[in-house]
Design a protein around this motif. Sequence first.
Motif, PDB file in Angstrom:
ATOM      1  N   GLU A  41       0.818  -1.229   0.000  1.00 58.38           N
ATOM      2  CA  GLU A  41       0.000   0.000   0.000  1.00 58.38           C
ATOM      3  C   GLU A  41       0.843   1.266   0.000  1.00 58.38           C
ATOM      4  O   GLU A  41       0.564   2.226   0.730  1.00 58.38           O
ATOM      5  N   ARG A  42       1.826   1.280  -0.856  1.00 56.45           N
ATOM      6  CA  ARG A  42       2.650   2.481  -1.026  1.00 56.45           C
ATOM      7  C   ARG A  42       1.844   3.590  -1.699  1.00 56.45           C
ATOM      8  O   ARG A  42       0.833   3.337  -2.370  1.00 56.45           O
ATOM      9  N   TYR A  43       2.328   4.809  -1.559  1.00 54.20           N
ATOM     10  CA  TYR A  43       1.603   5.983  -2.043  1.00 54.20           C
ATOM     11  C   TYR A  43       1.372   5.912  -3.567  1.00 54.20           C
ATOM     12  O   TYR A  43       2.293   5.652  -4.339  1.00 54.20           O
ATOM     13  N   CYS A  44       0.129   6.147  -4.002  1.00 49.03           N
ATOM     14  CA  CYS A  44      -0.273   6.031  -5.415  1.00 49.03           C
ATOM     15  C   CYS A  44       0.710   6.724  -6.359  1.00 49.03           C
ATOM     16  O   CYS A  44       1.042   6.210  -7.430  1.00 49.03           O
TER      17      CYS A  44
ATOM     18  N   ARG B  11      -4.942   3.965   0.961  1.00 48.53           N
ATOM     19  CA  ARG B  11      -4.558   4.430  -0.363  1.00 48.53           C
ATOM     20  C   ARG B  11      -5.752   4.502  -1.271  1.00 48.53           C
ATOM     21  O   ARG B  11      -6.749   3.802  -1.028  1.00 48.53           O
ATOM     22  N   GLY B  12      -5.626   5.271  -2.341  1.00 54.31           N
ATOM     23  CA  GLY B  12      -6.732   5.401  -3.289  1.00 54.31           C
ATOM     24  C   GLY B  12      -7.159   4.066  -3.851  1.00 54.31           C
ATOM     25  O   GLY B  12      -8.325   3.834  -4.140  1.00 54.31           O
ATOM     26  N   TYR B  13      -6.196   3.175  -3.978  1.00 55.71           N
ATOM     27  CA  TYR B  13      -6.480   1.919  -4.664  1.00 55.71           C
ATOM     28  C   TYR B  13      -6.752   0.771  -3.709  1.00 55.71           C
ATOM     29  O   TYR B  13      -6.831  -0.381  -4.124  1.00 55.71           O
ATOM     30  N   THR B  14      -6.874   1.057  -2.426  1.00 55.02           N
ATOM     31  CA  THR B  14      -7.022  -0.020  -1.449  1.00 55.02           C
ATOM     32  C   THR B  14      -8.144  -0.982  -1.826  1.00 55.02           C
ATOM     33  O   THR B  14      -7.987  -2.201  -1.771  1.00 55.02           O
TER      34      THR B  14
END
Lengths: 100, 100, 100, 100
Positions: A41-44, B11-14
């Motif tokens: 879950e690294r920064y987008c 995160r946005g993509y979680t």
Amino acid sequence: MAESKRQPPRRGYTASKDELQKRLARIEGQVRGVSKMVAEERYCIDVLTQIAAIEAALDKVALGLLDDHARVCVLGGEEGEREQRTEEMMAAVGRLLRRG
Amino acid sequence: MAESKRQPPRRGYTASKDELQKRLARIEGQVRGVSKMVAEERYCIDVLTQIAAIEAALDKVALGLLDDHARVCVLGGEEGEREQRTEEMMAAVGRLLRRG
Amino acid sequence: MAESKRQPPRRGYTASKDELQKRLARIEGQVRGVSKMVAEERYCIDVLTQIAAIEAALDKVALGLLDDHARVCVLGGEEGEREQRTEEMMAAVGRLLRRG
Amino acid sequence: MAESKRQPPRRGYTASKDELQKRLARIEGQVRGVSKMVAEERYCIDVLTQIAAIEAALDKVALGLLDDHARVCVLGGEEGEREQRTEEMMAAVGRLLRRG
């Protein structure tokens, strides 16, 4: 397309095959790295930066292949093959430009 | 960059992490496929077609990540974070457009 | 699309309208210059270099407009408008990436 | 670059010069149209759509010029010129791919 079926004696990139595979192995590792970033879950935005780097590396491989194709398959082709190979090369450029 | 160091809660993509990793695994396989094509000395133009397909797949992943970022990190961010996250988003778009 | 019909009170780029039009006038001149190069039968490669320069200039204008849109129309939009404007922004990014 | 200075007897695009200039005049008009949209404060996203359309038109012109170059200047070139013209063509492709 017939070209794709025949087993050809020599490709434009034959001389640089090892180098090419080394680069592709590195790109494969970069894609795996992106997957790991997603898992953690690294920064987008950091993930996107990596994707842009992979695309740059792929473009570099593509430009090298195009160059080999132009020299070996087009210029080094027989009279009757050059026209078609030029056409195929231009279609490939169009696809890389995303206009194919 | 500080953002990259902190361990963020979401995160946005979680929500789409699994889907994202499935797509990346497929892309990794495509890169491996290109390497195999090179090993088999397949026609340069066919290799180039595959590279263009990988770039299309990577762009699709990137557009999805950008969209998640815009919704979750920018719109869903706190007042004080939105500005910087918009700036980071625009820099990412510039890099994807190869103008970064 | 309804958005396009309404006469809106303020655009993202309102503040930089003059600068924007100056840049577009310069781009228009560059296109005219390419036409002149063709009239004079200048070398194809030199013409292509100019076309690449025009595309770089257009991308710069586009990135500026996107940035203005993100700040004014998305972040500065009312609660109910932000979602749709983000969606429109992402579709625009996709078109600029030639994946639209 | 010496090439650019010499007055050459024939360009790749000589045959299609009129068609080429017609297309460039249309593109010039499109750029002027974008400037008018800005003057009228039209919605940013609609302006961006037009810019993407101009880039598509420019890419089409560029692909046509590349194709002419490949056929006339490279394939039709004398033995001693082909190598350099291929090199120039590849550099032009790199610039169009924004990797130049």
